[in-house]
Design a protein around this motif. Sequence first.
Motif: not given
Length: 330
Positions: A96-100, A123-128, A130-136, A184-190
């Motif tokens: 719901m947060a990313l894929m939809h 695509h760059a904004s998508v990865k950014a 994910i990094r934001k959610v990993i950080k918080n 999960g997010l780390t693997c997703t970002l990779s």
Amino acid sequence: NHKDDKKGLHDVYENYFHEDIGSSVRFLDTSNTCYQCHGLGGARIISHLDKHRRFMQFVKDHKTKRILNHLEQNVLKGLFCLKTLAQMVLLVLFCMALMHPYTRQVRGEGTEILNILDLGPFHASVKAHIRKVIKNPNLLLSSSPDSYKLATLDGLPWSDSKAWSECVKLLLTLPDIKPLLLAGLTCTLSGWEHFTAEFEEGGLINQATSSEHEMAFMPLTNYANEGLLGMWCRFSRESLSSTVSHFTDRTMLHWNNTQQFMNTHLNIPQDEMFLRQEARRPDESGIEKKCQEELNAHKQMVVDGKRKCKEWFTYFSYSLATSHMYSQII
């Protein structure tokens, strides 16, 4: 669900959940490659978790020997397993947060003319994100009603508010949520970095000029390659309350140029009124609904009968054991 329509609990599931969920409630086709079906299926289960637990008990009681097979037993165990539920909750929140939001960008209305080669910045904004959610991680795990503003990719409300509210409730009871989310997010970002490498600065797509992008135009989806079966799969996903007859009528309307015939020969309001009345007649008759109700009533009768038999058997066994003990004492 089962990859073979002749197996599994497709119709039983649909009829059982019809009253609670409404319209068509066919479970998502998780056995085939259908984008986001696992996330949507998880949202369905989380939104009606207790109902799914009772459904599996219903399936058990409906069987002749009242025993679930190995696969069904695993499903029932998973509905009570906290670790399984934790993974499902995080999958639903992630979708719901990313894929939809991502899907709305690449498959929404008006995207037919867009070129997939121009999606580098997106695509760059998508990865950014994910990094934001990993950080918080609390951005995704927050129970605040307006948490979607920072949690979702496009800042729009959650695509399934009921699923989100149920996920928030379950988060309080599930163990090791943050470590699981971060892993999960780390693997997703990779994965995103790997599959979008050509869009990065210095990549082949990034180095190509605008004219080269136009020459190598690629649509965002493969809708153009889908045949009649693909059309039906897409129609059944997008029009849950429709039936096969609805799909057949619409397809014939398009393929037989029926609309052109109507425009030429049916020019008065009475013609249109007559066609609408005839088209609605099968639905208004309620034949399909009555059939489903009869099937549900019969299955419930079978389950009630077997449960009653079990109660009598338990009572008889207890009485027999008591009588035996009494005779031994005498």
